[in-house]
Design an enzyme around this catalytic site. Structure first.
Site, PDB file in Angstrom:
ATOM      1  N   GLU A  52      -4.333   2.645  -2.680  1.00 35.46           N
ATOM      2  CA  GLU A  52      -5.204   1.296  -2.988  1.00 35.46           C
ATOM      3  C   GLU A  52      -5.024   0.966  -4.440  1.00 35.46           C
ATOM      4  O   GLU A  52      -5.776   1.469  -5.320  1.00 35.46           O
ATOM      5  CB  GLU A  52      -6.669   1.364  -2.733  1.00 35.46           C
ATOM      6  CG  GLU A  52      -7.027   1.584  -1.170  1.00 35.46           C
ATOM      7  CD  GLU A  52      -6.842   0.325  -0.428  1.00 35.46           C
ATOM      8  OE1 GLU A  52      -6.287  -0.793  -1.045  1.00 35.46           O
ATOM      9  OE2 GLU A  52      -7.017   0.257   0.800  1.00 35.46           O
TER      10      GLU A  52
ATOM     11  N   HIS B   3      -8.319  -8.435   2.571  1.00 31.64           N
ATOM     12  CA  HIS B   3      -7.483  -9.029   1.545  1.00 31.64           C
ATOM     13  C   HIS B   3      -7.562 -10.436   1.805  1.00 31.64           C
ATOM     14  O   HIS B   3      -7.120 -11.047   2.942  1.00 31.64           O
ATOM     15  CB  HIS B   3      -6.204  -8.406   1.642  1.00 31.64           C
ATOM     16  CG  HIS B   3      -6.029  -6.893   1.481  1.00 31.64           C
ATOM     17  ND1 HIS B   3      -6.101  -6.093   2.511  1.00 31.64           N
ATOM     18  CD2 HIS B   3      -5.981  -6.283   0.489  1.00 31.64           C
ATOM     19  CE1 HIS B   3      -6.110  -5.041   2.074  1.00 31.64           C
ATOM     20  NE2 HIS B   3      -5.828  -4.838   0.747  1.00 31.64           N
TER      21      HIS B   3
ATOM     22  N   HIS C 189      -3.006  -5.726  -6.131  1.00 30.64           N
ATOM     23  CA  HIS C 189      -3.045  -6.999  -5.457  1.00 30.64           C
ATOM     24  C   HIS C 189      -4.609  -7.288  -5.070  1.00 30.64           C
ATOM     25  O   HIS C 189      -5.493  -6.582  -5.501  1.00 30.64           O
ATOM     26  CB  HIS C 189      -2.598  -6.733  -3.911  1.00 30.64           C
ATOM     27  CG  HIS C 189      -3.106  -5.543  -3.123  1.00 30.64           C
ATOM     28  ND1 HIS C 189      -2.452  -4.375  -3.305  1.00 30.64           N
ATOM     29  CD2 HIS C 189      -4.164  -5.619  -2.299  1.00 30.64           C
ATOM     30  CE1 HIS C 189      -3.290  -3.335  -2.425  1.00 30.64           C
ATOM     31  NE2 HIS C 189      -4.249  -4.244  -1.837  1.00 30.64           N
TER      32      HIS C 189
ATOM     33  N   CYS D  35     -14.333  -4.932   4.365  1.00 30.27           N
ATOM     34  CA  CYS D  35     -13.352  -5.119   3.109  1.00 30.27           C
ATOM     35  C   CYS D  35     -12.069  -5.734   3.653  1.00 30.27           C
ATOM     36  O   CYS D  35     -11.825  -5.354   4.861  1.00 30.27           O
ATOM     37  CB  CYS D  35     -13.062  -3.961   2.323  1.00 30.27           C
ATOM     38  SG  CYS D  35     -12.678  -2.376   3.429  1.00 30.27           S
TER      39      CYS D  35
ATOM     40  N   HIS E 248       0.733  -1.282  -0.012  1.00 31.25           N
ATOM     41  CA  HIS E 248       0.119   0.034   0.002  1.00 31.25           C
ATOM     42  C   HIS E 248       0.767   1.193   0.091  1.00 31.25           C
ATOM     43  O   HIS E 248       0.381   2.282  -0.195  1.00 31.25           O
ATOM     44  CB  HIS E 248      -0.991   0.114   1.243  1.00 31.25           C
ATOM     45  CG  HIS E 248      -1.936  -1.005   0.991  1.00 31.25           C
ATOM     46  ND1 HIS E 248      -1.753  -2.194   1.518  1.00 31.25           N
ATOM     47  CD2 HIS E 248      -3.299  -0.863   0.632  1.00 31.25           C
ATOM     48  CE1 HIS E 248      -3.118  -2.919   1.284  1.00 31.25           C
ATOM     49  NE2 HIS E 248      -4.131  -2.018   0.745  1.00 31.25           N
TER      50      HIS E 248
ATOM     51  N   GLU F  49     -14.570  -8.913  12.048  1.00 29.03           N
ATOM     52  CA  GLU F  49     -14.832  -7.566  12.333  1.00 29.03           C
ATOM     53  C   GLU F  49     -16.120  -7.329  12.902  1.00 29.03           C
ATOM     54  O   GLU F  49     -16.189  -6.471  13.886  1.00 29.03           O
ATOM     55  CB  GLU F  49     -14.679  -6.616  10.909  1.00 29.03           C
ATOM     56  CG  GLU F  49     -13.324  -6.618  10.352  1.00 29.03           C
ATOM     57  CD  GLU F  49     -13.166  -5.563   9.352  1.00 29.03           C
ATOM     58  OE1 GLU F  49     -14.181  -4.887   8.982  1.00 29.03           O
ATOM     59  OE2 GLU F  49     -12.202  -5.604   8.472  1.00 29.03           O
TER      60      GLU F  49
ATOM     61  N   GLU G 232      -5.771  -2.277  -6.232  1.00 25.68           N
ATOM     62  CA  GLU G 232      -6.646  -3.324  -6.150  1.00 25.68           C
ATOM     63  C   GLU G 232      -7.119  -4.103  -6.866  1.00 25.68           C
ATOM     64  O   GLU G 232      -7.841  -3.322  -7.973  1.00 25.68           O
ATOM     65  CB  GLU G 232      -7.454  -3.380  -4.953  1.00 25.68           C
ATOM     66  CG  GLU G 232      -6.786  -2.976  -3.517  1.00 25.68           C
ATOM     67  CD  GLU G 232      -7.601  -2.818  -2.062  1.00 25.68           C
ATOM     68  OE1 GLU G 232      -7.109  -3.199  -1.255  1.00 25.68           O
ATOM     69  OE2 GLU G 232      -8.752  -2.380  -2.457  1.00 25.68           O
TER      70      GLU G 232
END
Length: 221
Positions: free
Chosen positions: A156, A111, A74, A109, A67, A129, A158
């Site tokens: 970001e 990864h 990614h 959100c 990042h 979360e 992504e």
């Protein structure tokens, strides 16, 4: 707009949870929350999957490094969950997070770990979360973006897998991850976006997921 929006996900049904959405659902997620949260322990060095311009995995990288400007493309995921009334579950990210602290964003959100399917990662991270497993989770496409965050200096880059679904159990947010949450209508979302800061990726992933959102939550969205 009220200072504190309703957070009760157990209001009378306004959605048919047996609806044939026409999306690729994979499976209904009736998961033990603790089992999902413990399924993959957080490693000391968190690795992400690097991908090429077609979304094909080409390697791994440490999360924070990926990042940093100029960023490395990614794999990521974004989740949009709705209650039985068709309201979207939003979260305000915890103030202690290194990236986009204290701003509002979509339900969840994150990864996938290397070799972890995005669907599995989305269900896992939602449980970690928000303390709740989706009652239904459907794939809603992918979106690629390059979005710098001026507040943190991070970026970001992504290839984001989108998921929409339903939540029917009470939310139990992890305070290390989530500072606050709210269930909002489409109109309340517009008001909240006008009043409060949101994550730099929210509008991009929301618009990309909108066809799937409307399949789950109705045409009002």
């Amino acid at each position: 707009m009220p200072q504190s929006l309703p957070t009760d996900p157990t209001a009378p049904a306004g959605l048919d949870t047996g609806l044939d959405t026409g999306l690729d659902t994979g499976l209904d997620v009736e998961t033990d929350v603790d089992a999902v949260a413990d399924a993959a322990g957080t490693p000391e060095e968190i690795l992400l999957e690097l991908v090429d311009d077609e979304g094909v995995t080409i390697g791994t990288a440490e999360k924070h490094w990926a990042h940093q400007q100029p960023g490395r493309l990614h794999r990521a995921f974004s989740v949009f969950l709705f209650d039985r009334q068709g309201r979207m579950l939003l979260q305000r990210r915890a103030l202690g997070k290194y990236h986009s602290p204290g701003v509002w964003s979509n339900t969840c959100c994150g990864h996938p770990y290397p070799d972890e399917p995005p669907f599995v990662a989305a269900a896992r991270r939602t449980a970690e979360e928000l303390g709740v497993a989706p009652a239904l989770l459907c794939e809603a496409g992918t979106v690629r973006y390059d979005l710098p965050d001026e507040a943190t200096g991070l970026i970001e880059r992504e290839w984001n897998h989108l998921f929409v679904g339903l939540v029917t159990a009470p939310v139990r947010p992890n305070p290390d991850e989530v500072d606050d949450y709210a269930f909002v209508t489409a109109e309340e979302l517009r008001e909240l976006e006008a009043e409060r800061p949101f994550s730099v990726w929210f509008r991009t992933v929301f618009e990309a997921a909108l066809p799937g959102i409307r399949e789950i939550a109705g045409k009002d969205w």
